[in-house]
Write a protein that holds these residues in place. Structure first.
Motif, PDB file in Angstrom:
ATOM      1  N   LEU B  27      63.496  39.307  37.632  1.00  0.00           N
ATOM      2  CA  LEU B  27      63.259  39.412  36.189  1.00  0.00           C
ATOM      3  C   LEU B  27      64.198  40.408  35.524  1.00  0.00           C
ATOM      4  CD1 LEU B  27      59.383  39.169  36.216  1.00  0.00           C
ATOM      5  CD2 LEU B  27      60.989  37.481  35.296  1.00  0.00           C
ATOM      6  N   SER B  28      64.704  41.368  36.294  1.00  0.00           N
ATOM      7  CA  SER B  28      65.681  42.297  35.724  1.00  0.00           C
ATOM      8  C   SER B  28      66.997  41.589  35.430  1.00  0.00           C
ATOM      9  CB  SER B  28      65.935  43.463  36.689  1.00  0.00           C
ATOM     10  OG  SER B  28      64.758  44.226  36.866  1.00  0.00           O
TER      11      SER B  28
ATOM     12  N   GLN C   3      60.634  37.976  26.953  1.00  0.00           N
ATOM     13  CA  GLN C   3      59.243  37.713  27.322  1.00  0.00           C
ATOM     14  C   GLN C   3      58.683  38.973  27.992  1.00  0.00           C
ATOM     15  OE1 GLN C   3      59.123  34.449  30.077  1.00  0.00           O
ATOM     16  NE2 GLN C   3      56.992  33.926  29.646  1.00  0.00           N
ATOM     17  N   PRO C   4      57.549  39.487  27.530  1.00  0.00           N
ATOM     18  CA  PRO C   4      57.023  40.708  28.157  1.00  0.00           C
ATOM     19  C   PRO C   4      56.615  40.440  29.607  1.00  0.00           C
ATOM     20  CG  PRO C   4      55.810  40.164  26.134  1.00  0.00           C
ATOM     21  CD  PRO C   4      56.679  38.998  26.449  1.00  0.00           C
ATOM     22  N   VAL C   5      56.908  41.398  30.478  1.00  0.00           N
ATOM     23  CA  VAL C   5      56.535  41.268  31.890  1.00  0.00           C
ATOM     24  C   VAL C   5      55.347  42.176  32.178  1.00  0.00           C
ATOM     25  CG1 VAL C   5      57.288  41.573  34.274  1.00  0.00           C
ATOM     26  CG2 VAL C   5      58.898  40.745  32.547  1.00  0.00           C
ATOM     27  N   PRO C  62      62.228  45.486  35.220  1.00  0.00           N
ATOM     28  CA  PRO C  62      62.984  45.857  34.015  1.00  0.00           C
ATOM     29  C   PRO C  62      62.213  46.846  33.128  1.00  0.00           C
ATOM     30  CG  PRO C  62      62.132  43.598  33.817  1.00  0.00           C
ATOM     31  CD  PRO C  62      61.832  44.063  35.212  1.00  0.00           C
ATOM     32  N   ARG C  63      62.931  47.510  32.252  1.00  0.00           N
ATOM     33  CA  ARG C  63      62.331  48.416  31.277  1.00  0.00           C
ATOM     34  C   ARG C  63      61.224  47.697  30.520  1.00  0.00           C
ATOM     35  NH1 ARG C  63      64.458  53.129  29.699  1.00  0.00           N
ATOM     36  NH2 ARG C  63      63.453  52.978  27.670  1.00  0.00           N
ATOM     37  N   ALA C  86      56.368  56.052  32.249  1.00  0.00           N
ATOM     38  CA  ALA C  86      57.290  56.688  33.201  1.00  0.00           C
ATOM     39  C   ALA C  86      58.432  55.736  33.478  1.00  0.00           C
ATOM     40  CB  ALA C  86      56.563  57.029  34.512  1.00  0.00           C
ATOM     41  N   ALA C  87      59.627  56.286  33.559  1.00  0.00           N
ATOM     42  CA  ALA C  87      60.804  55.488  33.920  1.00  0.00           C
ATOM     43  C   ALA C  87      60.982  54.289  32.998  1.00  0.00           C
ATOM     44  CB  ALA C  87      60.696  55.033  35.388  1.00  0.00           C
ATOM     45  N   GLY C  88      60.604  54.448  31.736  1.00  0.00           N
ATOM     46  CA  GLY C  88      60.786  53.356  30.788  1.00  0.00           C
ATOM     47  C   GLY C  88      59.819  52.207  30.962  1.00  0.00           C
ATOM     48  N   GLN C  89      58.772  52.430  31.788  1.00  0.00           N
ATOM     49  CA  GLN C  89      57.775  51.399  32.018  1.00  0.00           C
ATOM     50  C   GLN C  89      56.374  51.959  31.746  1.00  0.00           C
ATOM     51  OE1 GLN C  89      58.495  49.055  35.645  1.00  0.00           O
ATOM     52  NE2 GLN C  89      60.455  50.076  35.918  1.00  0.00           N
ATOM     53  N   TYR C  90      55.369  51.090  31.817  1.00  0.00           N
ATOM     54  CA  TYR C  90      53.995  51.484  31.541  1.00  0.00           C
ATOM     55  C   TYR C  90      53.091  51.137  32.714  1.00  0.00           C
ATOM     56  CZ  TYR C  90      56.003  51.580  26.903  1.00  0.00           C
ATOM     57  OH  TYR C  90      56.825  51.850  25.833  1.00  0.00           O
TER      58      TYR C  90
END
Lengths: 274, 274, 274
Positions: B27-28, C3-5, C62-63, C86-90
């Protein structure tokens, strides 16, 4: 435009190509489908267990979701394929009762799947999941009107899965619906039918049991302590809890109640309300 | 624009982070990918089983699907990573034979995966699924031409998975390809090669066996009854059926034929046609 | 538009409707979500194992990916639900340490999830995965700012999962983090902390161990051979390898090191560097 959602519930397990083949068929017909695995580890051929799983899950899905439900010991025989409309959603599966818990909760229309134009050809004798249910569901997800699949029928199977019945003064005999992954013993006593088990509250503790002293008997075990969460009890002690689906369960904090009791799906249980 | 489809077939099981890590890598690189799990429960290191699973599943998928197939006991050694084009689809995996059943069914081109620009860096010695196969497949799904990955090769491995061979008058010796979740014993006798097993028909019963009296022998068991579906036989009785993939299987209605017989993948079987 | 992951990591297993229900809730709130299963077979209630699995997987995503992590023996008690950036993720999960390995790797902000407007109502006492974590995560994936969920907190739990500690001359005592599907024994000795185990190289062999003679002791077994891949060793022989996550592992070519040694998650191990 909304992406169509299509779910899969089967007893196919995870070690074969069967589920993958169904997904390929679906994406060949409806490339935009969002395919969601609900569960593939229904015990082989256990129609009642499949009926329970889909009935607990479908209510969480959005309108127009198409559910494929294949627990199908009679595949290849005269048992009929059906397409059900209920609660604004669709269900494709065999007419063997696996959708019966959906019928009992929502008004519904049942169609015979008869139009082989929407089947994968040639249709095998043993894999209607791939050859009938997946392609029909994918066509419905892609926008084909359900009426194209076949005519409504009224004589679909509606097995009476075990319901609790009165068996004494404030006493009912029910049965075990399912043992879950954590060893929780899910009975068929639902708060809908036994409102004494529930006291609606504000905030996050919606299911709080009254100290109305329910006693559940399984074999020689009597369980009388009602808890509001798994963690409040002593590790190793059995307790009752109204589970997340609204059924009364026997649980153990960080242990398997089913192993401790030595009970199985289908075993009888007795509920007495004080 | 069509959403690219990318499938995963591995022996990684379900209890680790390995499959999740591959999905994240995909997905990245290709955020629009529809990722489909075919099977992660191939028996560890069983290349032939992985070859069988992907070969049964891929034909159901749409053109341009990219399949990642990782059953890779030789990861980190000199065994080569390859990218295969066949039947309008793509397959990324190790050159150890896991894609050989795809070769045998469709014309194909095999490329060595050599361009480390498309790898995840640093490449570990033990997880090429995450570091080579997933990113290469994701780039292909995202539109990078396969030719960018490396040059065509001709000396890829083509193991001869067991094929039936004549062993007497109207008699062949074959072997067991797979025991499936239901205990069905899948042999390597395919209706393509043994047309006597098949009689094409109209309607939904595509695979109907003639009363040509095939007899299958496994160990000391002889199975002679040919059925058209699982349910028509007496529970507990063994029978033959041409399964949904076209292979002759030994089955039992609502029971495990494999357990009853006591046989395993790889065991020899003998077919006699009357 | 991307598309949100949204990923799922739980100890819910594969045989119930729990995971399916969460997916339905997510798609009802965020229909465009790409839902990715990371792992549902975390050993029930094993917070440290869940912490390990998500920590190994998230870096590949991915972010803006939203991870739902539910290993939650304290569900329904006063343990708090949290949302971590954290690290651009949730990351949404219980404040019980299951996210602690994420904290230790990246700068992070932890919020209390308090705004029940984003919960599924009524909230059950035993299934916050469906009623709190999935809907909150889906709203975040759909674009609701994390600050809407609740205020930052500083007193979240940061359990010290076992870290190696010096226990002699060039000797450290650590423990087993996980036994993976292949029987590889993953220890908590990481090349980050023990750079002697690593020698960066060009090309595809990024983790190559020096002949610096590490010796690992588990129970009465001493393992001293360092390998660069699984296949280079004699089948049946135990060897050391820096695994794909950077931890020192004990492995066996095409066999289960864990079974051979007879060790389990949590067992102590001793590392001596020559």
């Amino acid at each position: 435009m909304r992406q169509p959602v299509l779910t899969l519930t089967t007893d196919f397990g995870a070690s074969d190509h069967y589920v993958g083949a169904m997904k390929g068929v679906i994406l060949s017909i409806c490339p935009r489908a969002q395919i969601v695995d609900i569960c593939h580890d229904v015990t082989p051929f256990q129609i009642a267990e499949g009926a329970y799983v889909i009935a607990q899950a479908y209510e969480c899905f959005p309108r127009n979701t198409v559910h494929v439900v294949v627990v199908d010991p009679g595949v290849g025989t005269a048992r009929r394929p059906i397409l059900v409309e209920a609660a604004g959603q669709y269900f494709a599966g065999p007419d063997n009762g696996v959708l019966a818990m959906v019928y009992s909760r929502a008004s519904h229309k049942v169609r015979l799947i008869a139009n082989d134009r929407y089947f994968r050809q040639p249709v095998s004798a043993s894999f209607h999941g791939r050859d009938i249910f997946a392609p029909v569901a994918a066509h419905v997800a892609a926008g084909v009107p359900p009426a194209r699949m076949g005519k409504p029928i009224a004589d679909y199977l509606r097995p009476e899965f075990a319901q609790p019945r009165p068996s004494g003064e404030r006493t009912w005999t029910g049965s075990i619906l399912k043992i879950d992954r954590f060893g929780n013993v899910v009975t068929n006593f639902h708060v809908r039918d036994f409102p004494d088990l529930r006291r609606p509250q504000s905030g996050t503790d919606a299911f709080v049991c009254q100290p109305a002293a329910p006693v559940l008997t399984i074999g020689r075990r009597k369980i009388a302590s009602l808890a509001q969460n798994y963690a409040e009890c002593t590790p190793g002690a059995l307790f009752l809890i109204v589970g997340s689906s609204g059924y009364l369960e026997v649980s153990m904090n960080q242990g398997s109640a089913a192993t401790q009791i030595g009970c199985q799906t289908g075993d009888p249980v007795k509920l007495t309300l004080g």
